[in-house]
Design an enzyme around this catalytic site. Structure first.
Site, mmCIF file in Angstrom:
data_model
loop_
_atom_site.group_PDB
_atom_site.id
_atom_site.type_symbol
_atom_site.label_atom_id
_atom_site.label_comp_id
_atom_site.label_asym_id
_atom_site.label_seq_id
_atom_site.Cartn_x
_atom_site.Cartn_y
_atom_site.Cartn_z
ATOM 1 N N THR A 345 -5.046 4.241 9.119
ATOM 2 C CA THR A 345 -6.299 3.513 9.201
ATOM 3 C C THR A 345 -7.434 4.457 8.852
ATOM 4 O O THR A 345 -7.322 5.660 9.042
ATOM 5 C CB THR A 345 -6.493 2.958 10.633
ATOM 6 O OG1 THR A 345 -5.379 2.141 10.979
ATOM 7 C CG2 THR A 345 -7.768 2.150 10.759
ATOM 8 N N THR A 363 -7.219 -0.670 6.870
ATOM 9 C CA THR A 363 -5.938 -0.024 7.143
ATOM 10 C C THR A 363 -4.811 -0.573 6.281
ATOM 11 O O THR A 363 -4.817 -1.741 5.891
ATOM 12 C CB THR A 363 -5.566 -0.210 8.631
ATOM 13 O OG1 THR A 363 -4.348 0.463 8.922
ATOM 14 C CG2 THR A 363 -5.416 -1.682 8.989
ATOM 15 N N GLY A 427 -6.429 5.477 14.328
ATOM 16 C CA GLY A 427 -5.569 6.049 15.362
ATOM 17 C C GLY A 427 -4.805 5.035 16.177
ATOM 18 O O GLY A 427 -4.481 5.296 17.342
ATOM 19 N N GLY A 428 -4.520 3.854 15.608
ATOM 20 C CA GLY A 428 -3.706 2.887 16.332
ATOM 21 C C GLY A 428 -4.363 2.462 17.630
ATOM 22 O O GLY A 428 -5.567 2.195 17.695
#
Length: 531
Positions: A345, A363, A427-428
C-alpha cells in the site's frame, strides 16, 4: 540478543514550513512530480493525480494503475470535506468453486485465511480484482482539476520510459519476493535478473541499473492521451483483461467497462481535539471511528504545561481503544488480516497554497500484488481477491461482483487551533493505529508535524499483544503491560514494525509535510519556487 542492530543510531527527517504547497509521499520522485504540478498552477487534486500515477512507476510493488483505494478531499473555498471511493471489486465471472480449501492450515501471506488450493486467492491471475484507481483519479479531477489530464499523467509515462532506478532498497524489497515473481515469466522479465535474482548495484556504490518499463510507458502515454476510458472500456483495458484471462484469471473487459468510482459522504468524527473526516464503508474508516470514540483520556493533559508530553496513561488509553475497536472489527466485518505480514500500500498527502487538501491511499494489496504482469500493458496486477474470506457463508466470503473489505484509512482533520492536517499510512492493519496516534498527537497534544512523526508509537491490531517502540521508556512499557503483554519493536527500515505514514499540516497560511522517518524513499517536497 533480540536483533543485530545498533542501539545508538538516530534517524530524523526535517520538516520545513512553506507558503507554497507540499506533497508528502512514500517516494521522493513521485512527490516531486506532484509538487511540480502545484508550481504550474495545479490544484491539490491535480497534484494528487500526478503523484498517484508516478508512484505506480517508482514504487511499483506498492501501487499502480491496477490498484484500488480511496481519498478524502478538503475544499477550502467550499469549507467542506468530500470522499472518493475507488476500491476494488471482484470480477462478475468469479467462481468461488475455483478456490477450494485444502484443510491444511492457513496461508502465509497478508491474511490468515484457511489455505486455498495452489494459493489461487493469493497470487496468480485468479487473484486479480477489478482496479479502481484510474477511475477515482478521473472522478476527482473532473470535479476539481485545473490542469489538463494529459499534463498530469505524462510525467509518469516519462518516468517509466527512463525505468525505475534499482538500488539497495529496491533490491531488498525484490529479493524478499523473488521466488513468487519468478513463477510468472512476465514478472520475472520485468523485475528479476536472469529471471531469478533481484537487480542490484555494486556493493561499493558502482553504477546502478534500471528496470525496463517501456511497455508500461506506452500504456501510460495512451491513458494520458485518451483518459480513463482507455482503461475502462478502451484498448488498454481490453488488452489487460485479455492477458488476465489467458493466464487463468476472471477479470474481463466487461468488468472494466462497468466499473465506477463514486463520491461518498465522509464520516464526520467530532472528538475533544476537533473534527476528523474519514471514508465510510468497507474501509478502515468505521474502525478508526470506533477507536477514536473509545479513546478515553483524562482531562488534565490539554491544559498542562507539558501538554505535548504523551504520558504512560495516554498510551494505555490508546492501546485499550485500539484493542476494543479491532475486537469489534474482527467479529463483525470479517477481516482476519495477520498483523505480521507487510501490505502493498502507499499513502500520500497534498496541500496546496490555497488550503485545498487531499489524503490518498492506494494499494495492490500484497507486496507486488498478484506477482503477475500483463505483458501487453506492462502493468503489475493486484491480488484483491485475497481480501475475501474463502470460507463460504460469511459476510465477506468470496463471490462475484462484490466490493472488497480493506484497511486503508486516509483522513483529514481540523483541531481547536484552526490547523488542518491530512494523514494516512501503508501497513495493512497497522494503518489504523498509526493514523489514530498521529491524529491524536496533533489535535489533542498540540504537537507540530515534526514532533508527531518522531514521537514513538505502539501498535495494537488484533493480536493479543502490544508492539511498542523501546524508545517509549521503561515507565511507559511497564504501564502498557498492565493492558496486554508487550513486545518490543524498534522502528527500522525493513520490515516496518509499525505503519508507514505520510502527512501534511496547514497552520496560519503555512504548510509542512513529513513521512515515516525510517522510510528511505519517503519525502515531503515543497512546491518549487515557493517561500
Amino acid at each position: 540478543m533480540n536483533d543485530n542492530f545498533s542501539s545508538t543510531q538516530m534517524v530524523r527527517k526535517a520538516v520545513v514550513p512553506t507558503a507554497g504547497g507540499i506533497v508528502a509521499a512514500q517516494h521522493r520522485v513521485a512527490a516531486e512530480a506532484g509538487a511540480a504540478v502545484l508550481a504550474a498552477g495545479g490544484d491539490a487534486v491535480d497534484a494528487a493525480v500526478a503523484t498517484s500515477f508516478a508512484l505506480g512507476v517508482v514504487e511499483p510493488w506498492m501501487s499502480g494503475v491496477a490498484a484500488g483505494g480511496c481519498m478524502v478531499v478538503w475544499r477550502a473555498d467550499e469549507k467542506r470535506a468530500r470522499a472518493v471511493n475507488f476500491g476494488m471489486r471482484s470480477p462478475l465471472n468469479l467462481d468461488p468453486a475455483h478456490f477450494p480449501l485444502t484443510g491444511a492450515g492457513v496461508n502465509t501471506d497478508l491474511f490468515g485465511w484457511p489455505s486455498v488450493l495452489g494459493d489461487r486467492n493469493v497470487q496468480g491471475a485468479s487473484s486479480v480484482a477489478v482496479p479502481g484507481v484510474i477511475a477515482g483519479m478521473a472522478l476527482a479531477h473532473g470535479e476539481y482539476g485545473r490542469l489538463a489530464w494529459r499534463e498530469l499523467v505524462e510525467p509518469a509515462a516519462r518516468l517509466a520510459g527512463d525505468g525505475l532506478l534499482c538500488d539497495w532498497y529496491s533490491g531488498l524489497v525484490t529479493a524478499s519476493n523473488a521466488k513468487a515473481l519468478a513463477a510468472d515469466p512476465d514478472a520475472a522479465t520485468m523485475f528479476l535478473d536472469e529471471g531469478r535474482w533481484p537487480i542490484l548495484g555494486a556493493w561499493t556504490g558502482g553504477p546502478l541499473r534500471r528496470l525496463n518499463q517501456n511497455r508500461l510507458a506506452d500504456t501510460l502515454t495512451q491513458i494520458a492521451l485518451d483518459g480513463a476510458n482507455a482503461f475502462y472500456g478502451g484498448d488498454v483495458g481490453w488488452a489487460l483483461a485479455a492477458d488476465v484471462l489467458a493466464k487463468g484469471g476472471f477479470l474481463s473487459d466487461r468488468d472494466l467497462a462497468g466499473y465506477r468510482a463514486e463520491w461518498v459522504e465522509p464520516l464526520r468524527l467530532v472528538h475533544p481535539g476537533g473534527v476528523i473526516w474519514a471514508v465510510p464503508g468497507l474501509t478502515g474508516g468505521p474502525t478508526f471511528a470506533r477507536a477514536l470514540s473509545a479513546l478515553d483520556f483524562d482531562a488534565d493533559h490539554a491544559t498542562s504545561p507539558e501538554a505535548r508530553h504523551v504520558r504512560p496513561r495516554h498510551y494505555q488509553a490508546i492501546a485499550a481503544a485500539l484493542n476494543e475497536a479491532f475486537t469489534a472489527r474482527l467479529a463483525e466485518m470479517g477481516d482476519h488480516e495477520s498483523a505480521k505480514a507487510p501490505g502493498s500500500t502507499t499513502h500520500f498527502s497534498v496541500v496546496d497554497r490555497h488550503g485545498n487538501i487531499c489524503s490518498v491511499t492506494q494499494t495492490l494489496l500484497s507486496i507486488f500484488g498478484a506477482r503477475v504482469v500483463s505483458p501487453a500493458t506492462g502493468v503489475l496486477l493486484n491480488n484483491g481477491i485475497m481480501w475475501f474470506d474463502p470460507v463460504p457463508g460469511k459476510p465477506n466470503s468470496l463471490g462475484p461482483g462484490k466490493r472488497c473489505l480493506a484497511n486503508y484509512c486516509p483522513v483529514i482533520g481540523a483541531d481547536g487551533r484552526q490547523r488542518m492536517f491530512a494523514l494516512g499510512a501503508s501497513g495493512g492493519r497497522k494503518i489504523l493505529g498509526a493514523v489514530l496516534q498521529l491524529a491524536t498527537f496533533l489535535s489533542r497534544f498540540g504537537m507540530n508535524l515534526d514532533e508527531a512523526f518522531h514521537q514513538p508509537r505502539i501498535d495494537v491490531s488484533g493480536l493479543p499483544v502490544i508492539a511498542a517502540d523501546p524508545l517509549l521508556g521503561e515507565e511507559t512499557l511497564t504501564a502498557l503491560a498492565d493492558v496486554m503483554p508487550v513486545v518490543p519493536a524498534p522502528r527500522q527500515v525493513y520490515p516496518y514494525a509499525f505503519a508507514c505514514p505520510a502527512g501534511v499540516l496547514r497552520e496560519a497560511g503555512l504548510n509542512s509535510g513529513c513521512t515515516e522517518i525510517m522510510s528511505p524513499y519517503g519525502d515531503a517536497v515543497a512546491e518549487p519556487g515557493a517561500h
